[in-house]
Write a protein that holds these residues in place. Structure first.
Motif, PDB file in Angstrom:
ATOM      1  N   SER A 384     -65.574  -8.638  -5.899  1.00 49.50           N
ATOM      2  CA  SER A 384     -64.358  -8.951  -6.666  1.00 49.50           C
ATOM      3  C   SER A 384     -64.766  -9.761  -7.896  1.00 49.50           C
ATOM      4  O   SER A 384     -65.429 -10.784  -7.779  1.00 49.50           O
ATOM      5  CB  SER A 384     -63.353  -9.702  -5.791  1.00 49.50           C
ATOM      6  N   PHE A 385     -64.365  -9.237  -9.054  1.00 50.17           N
ATOM      7  CA  PHE A 385     -64.822  -9.821 -10.319  1.00 50.17           C
ATOM      8  C   PHE A 385     -63.796 -10.790 -10.908  1.00 50.17           C
ATOM      9  O   PHE A 385     -62.592 -10.560 -10.807  1.00 50.17           O
ATOM     10  CB  PHE A 385     -65.058  -8.717 -11.361  1.00 50.17           C
ATOM     11  N   ALA A 386     -64.324 -11.824 -11.539  1.00 49.80           N
ATOM     12  CA  ALA A 386     -63.482 -12.700 -12.371  1.00 49.80           C
ATOM     13  C   ALA A 386     -63.894 -12.459 -13.822  1.00 49.80           C
ATOM     14  O   ALA A 386     -64.945 -11.869 -14.081  1.00 49.80           O
ATOM     15  CB  ALA A 386     -63.687 -14.162 -12.008  1.00 49.80           C
ATOM     16  N   PHE A 387     -63.078 -12.955 -14.755  1.00 47.43           N
ATOM     17  CA  PHE A 387     -63.368 -12.669 -16.170  1.00 47.43           C
ATOM     18  C   PHE A 387     -64.714 -13.245 -16.598  1.00 47.43           C
ATOM     19  O   PHE A 387     -65.313 -12.773 -17.556  1.00 47.43           O
ATOM     20  CB  PHE A 387     -62.236 -13.201 -17.061  1.00 47.43           C
ATOM     21  N   TYR A 388     -65.223 -14.258 -15.857  1.00 53.38           N
ATOM     22  CA  TYR A 388     -66.490 -14.877 -16.264  1.00 53.38           C
ATOM     23  C   TYR A 388     -67.711 -14.086 -15.796  1.00 53.38           C
ATOM     24  O   TYR A 388     -68.843 -14.453 -16.098  1.00 53.38           O
ATOM     25  CB  TYR A 388     -66.579 -16.348 -15.821  1.00 53.38           C
ATOM     26  N   ASN A 389     -67.486 -13.033 -15.009  1.00 50.51           N
ATOM     27  CA  ASN A 389     -68.626 -12.206 -14.601  1.00 50.51           C
ATOM     28  C   ASN A 389     -69.087 -11.325 -15.771  1.00 50.51           C
ATOM     29  O   ASN A 389     -68.376 -11.199 -16.771  1.00 50.51           O
ATOM     30  CB  ASN A 389     -68.249 -11.326 -13.401  1.00 50.51           C
ATOM     31  N   THR A 390     -70.283 -10.750 -15.608  1.00 50.93           N
ATOM     32  CA  THR A 390     -70.851  -9.965 -16.716  1.00 50.93           C
ATOM     33  C   THR A 390     -71.328  -8.592 -16.217  1.00 50.93           C
ATOM     34  O   THR A 390     -71.540  -8.401 -15.020  1.00 50.93           O
ATOM     35  CB  THR A 390     -72.066 -10.689 -17.334  1.00 50.93           C
ATOM     36  N   LYS A 391     -71.530  -7.695 -17.179  1.00 55.71           N
ATOM     37  CA  LYS A 391     -72.050  -6.364 -16.833  1.00 55.71           C
ATOM     38  C   LYS A 391     -73.477  -6.483 -16.291  1.00 55.71           C
ATOM     39  O   LYS A 391     -73.880  -5.724 -15.418  1.00 55.71           O
ATOM     40  CB  LYS A 391     -72.018  -5.450 -18.058  1.00 55.71           C
TER      41      LYS A 391
END
Ligand code: C6P
Length: 411
Positions: A384-391
């Motif tokens: 589950s991703f948050a906006f602070y995660n990256t590609k």
């Protein structure tokens, strides 16, 4: 606000835990649906309260108590404005989503649910939005009805419309599924329930951290969510309820602050919101929640949801390159959650190997056992991703999954 990749790197630095090493590797945190990480501003605000403002609220004329009360009530204003509630006193502090639902099940249930009445939930509910209604149905001899889902993990809306009847007294539905990421058509659900005269509770645990919600536009009777999934501390959450309904509901817990007068013959109760906030509350948590809302306001929901959509699309594309990948939950409208199985590898084994690589995912049934049964699976691996995660972090997870496969001798 327009944010660039550079800005994201800077924002990431505001989260101390995102700089941690796990088993000697840079942490990759993909368990945001369980709880988000906390920015320094939230941590500092809580520390500031304990260092400079610590006092009980609504109880003292002295300076510290006034300061703490002002900060505590300031959060209520921030929440009111975030969800566009008509009145500040429609915002009730709770321990979290679970307590919010239990409060409604007890208080609304006590007054408005009677023998033979029907309550509608869905197959994709979290246990927190199943068990309180089961307990209520048992107490009141009411009937629980369940909306089925299709193979993509979407609600079968025609079945929902068939389940609704004048006997329906409450519809309690998750806005965004924690296990599948499905975003439900809550507007349609609410409007149809309203036509039958039923009340509606929306479980907003997985939406409020990601997308803006306007309760005057959607018009649910209740909306519940947790602070800890929206950059704020654990142990604090919100129940929004319409004033008219909250005023008719009996108190949930008795104790300090929720009373007007107490005598052995008769007790009268305080006005909203205090009627539902018995005892010394989680003052530091509430103040921290305010800092969490201010953080979201600074970043902006537009940016958060756009970026998470980008991560979801990229993640889905990359995951689908992996042979043996089976994504559970492929709804048209989805939040940044990817639940999946990899060949016949048990989710727990995959999670354990990923952890050794510094990657945090959640494995298991995600407190949605009936949903797992529906898909005939023991559980999933969930990123589950948050906006602070990256590609780049998603690439690391994909490499990690290839590693898991090769350890199990899969091609
Ligand atoms: N889901 C997850 O990893 P509390 O525990 O009260 O803060 O939230 C309960 C809850 C209710 N509804 C939904 C849709 C949820 O996602 C959650 C919490 C976490 O998915 C922990 S099980």
């Amino acid at each position: 606000m327009e944010l660039t990749q550079l800005d994201i790197n800077k924002i990431r630095q505001e989260f101390p835990t995102l700089g941690e090493k796990v088993h000697g590797k840079d942490i990759v945190y993909f368990d945001n649906a369980a709880t988000s990480q906390k920015p320094q501003s939230v941590i500092d605000r809580i520390n500031h309260y304990y260092e400079h403002e610590n006092s009980n609220v609504h109880r003292g004329v002295h300076f510290l108590s006034q300061t703490a009360t002002n900060a505590y009530e300031h959060t209520r204003k921030l929440i009111q404005s975030m969800i566009n509630a008509k009145h500040e006193h429609e915002v009730i502090y709770t321990k979290g989503t679970t307590e919010g639902i239990n409060l409604v099940a007890h208080s609304f249930g006590e007054k408005f649910i009677h023998e033979g009445d029907e309550i509608i939930i869905s197959y994709m509910e979290h246990h927190s939005n199943i068990v309180p209604w089961q307990l209520l149905a048992e107490r009141k001899k009411a009937i629980l009805k369940v909306i089925p889902v299709n193979d993509k993990g979407e609600l079968l809306m025609e079945e929902y419309h068939k389940l609704l009847s004048p006997k329906t007294k409450l519809v309690s539905i998750v806005h965004t599924s924690n296990s599948l990421g499905t975003i439900n058509p809550v507007k349609e659900i609410i409007e149809a329930a309203r036509k039958q005269g039923a009340a509606i509770l929306i479980d907003g645990a997985q939406v409020v951290p990601h997308q803006s919600i306007d309760v005057q536009e959607l018009e649910p009777d209740f909306l519940v969510f947790s602070g800890h999934k929206m950059f704020a501390p654990t142990g604090v959450g919100v129940l929004y309820g319409k004033e008219e309904l909250l005023n008719q509901m009996p108190p949930y817990m008795g104790g300090g602050d929720m009373i007007d007068t107490v005598s052995f013959e008769k007790t009268t109760f305080n006005d909203l919101p205090h009627k539902f906030e018995a005892g010394t509350p989680n003052i530091a948590g509430v103040i921290g929640l305010g800092a969490g809302v201010e953080f979201i306001n600074r970043i902006g929901y537009d940016y958060i949801s756009n970026r998470e959509k980008e991560l979801l699309d990229y993640g889905t594309e990359r995951f689908n390159e992996i042979k043996g990948m089976r994504i559970i939950g492929t709804a048209e409208k989805k939040a940044s959650v990817i639940s999946f199985l990899l060949d016949d590898i048990h989710p727990y084994d995959a999670g354990t190997i990923l952890d050794q690589l510094g990657i945090a995912v959640r494995t298991g049934h995600h407190c949605t056992q009936p949903l797992m049964k529906r898909f005939e699976i023991p559980g999933t691996i969930r990123a589950s991703f948050a906006f602070y995660n990256t590609k780049e972090e998603i690439d690391k997870l994909v490499d990690g999954l290839q590693r898991v496969k090769s350890m199990f001798g899969k091609k």
